[in-house]
Design a protein around this motif. Sequence first.
Motif, PDB file in Angstrom:
ATOM      1  N   SER A   3      69.457  82.596  60.199  1.00 44.91           N
ATOM      2  CA  SER A   3      68.505  83.168  59.239  1.00 44.91           C
ATOM      3  C   SER A   3      68.809  82.737  57.803  1.00 44.91           C
ATOM      4  N   ALA A   7      66.237  80.837  55.344  1.00 42.24           N
ATOM      5  CA  ALA A   7      65.978  81.397  54.012  1.00 42.24           C
ATOM      6  C   ALA A   7      66.236  80.365  52.918  1.00 42.24           C
ATOM      7  N   ASP A  10      63.408  78.048  52.825  1.00 43.50           N
ATOM      8  CA  ASP A  10      62.278  78.721  52.186  1.00 43.50           C
ATOM      9  C   ASP A  10      62.440  78.732  50.670  1.00 43.50           C
ATOM     10  N   GLN A  14      60.042  76.989  47.202  1.00 48.73           N
ATOM     11  CA  GLN A  14      59.453  77.830  46.153  1.00 48.73           C
ATOM     12  C   GLN A  14      59.594  77.166  44.789  1.00 48.73           C
ATOM     13  N   ASN A  18      62.840  83.145  44.456  1.00 47.94           N
ATOM     14  CA  ASN A  18      63.053  84.590  44.378  1.00 47.94           C
ATOM     15  C   ASN A  18      64.005  84.958  45.515  1.00 47.94           C
ATOM     16  N   ALA A  21      63.528  88.693  47.263  1.00 44.06           N
ATOM     17  CA  ALA A  21      62.386  88.786  48.177  1.00 44.06           C
ATOM     18  C   ALA A  21      62.604  87.935  49.424  1.00 44.06           C
ATOM     19  N   THR A  22      63.193  86.774  49.253  1.00 45.03           N
ATOM     20  CA  THR A  22      63.449  85.895  50.393  1.00 45.03           C
ATOM     21  C   THR A  22      64.493  86.507  51.317  1.00 45.03           C
ATOM     22  N   LYS A  24      65.080  89.717  51.779  1.00 45.71           N
ATOM     23  CA  LYS A  24      64.415  90.804  52.507  1.00 45.71           C
ATOM     24  C   LYS A  24      63.505  90.261  53.591  1.00 45.71           C
ATOM     25  N   LYS A  25      62.790  89.189  53.292  1.00 47.20           N
ATOM     26  CA  LYS A  25      61.844  88.593  54.235  1.00 47.20           C
ATOM     27  C   LYS A  25      62.563  88.082  55.482  1.00 47.20           C
ATOM     28  N   HIS A  26      63.733  87.480  55.303  1.00 48.10           N
ATOM     29  CA  HIS A  26      64.454  86.875  56.419  1.00 48.10           C
ATOM     30  C   HIS A  26      65.564  87.768  56.965  1.00 48.10           C
ATOM     31  N   ARG A  30      71.522  89.429  50.322  1.00 50.74           N
ATOM     32  CA  ARG A  30      71.087  88.750  49.100  1.00 50.74           C
ATOM     33  C   ARG A  30      72.227  87.988  48.438  1.00 50.74           C
TER      34      ARG A  30
END
Length: 55
Positions: A3, A7, A10, A14, A18, A21-22, A24-26, A30
Amino acid sequence: MDSIEVAIADLRLQDKPNITATAKKHGCNRTTLSKRFRNVTGSRAAAHDSMRLLN
């Protein structure tokens, strides 16, 4: 793929990354994501590979 790796991929896509947010999404930590994205730390697999080369 892990993961964290997904991330990081990802974040690279961008315009203005961010990390919060990334993460949390994956569903990853942090702080770990931030350090890996900025190349402060590496993966455990990379560390094990480098240690293996020392022997």
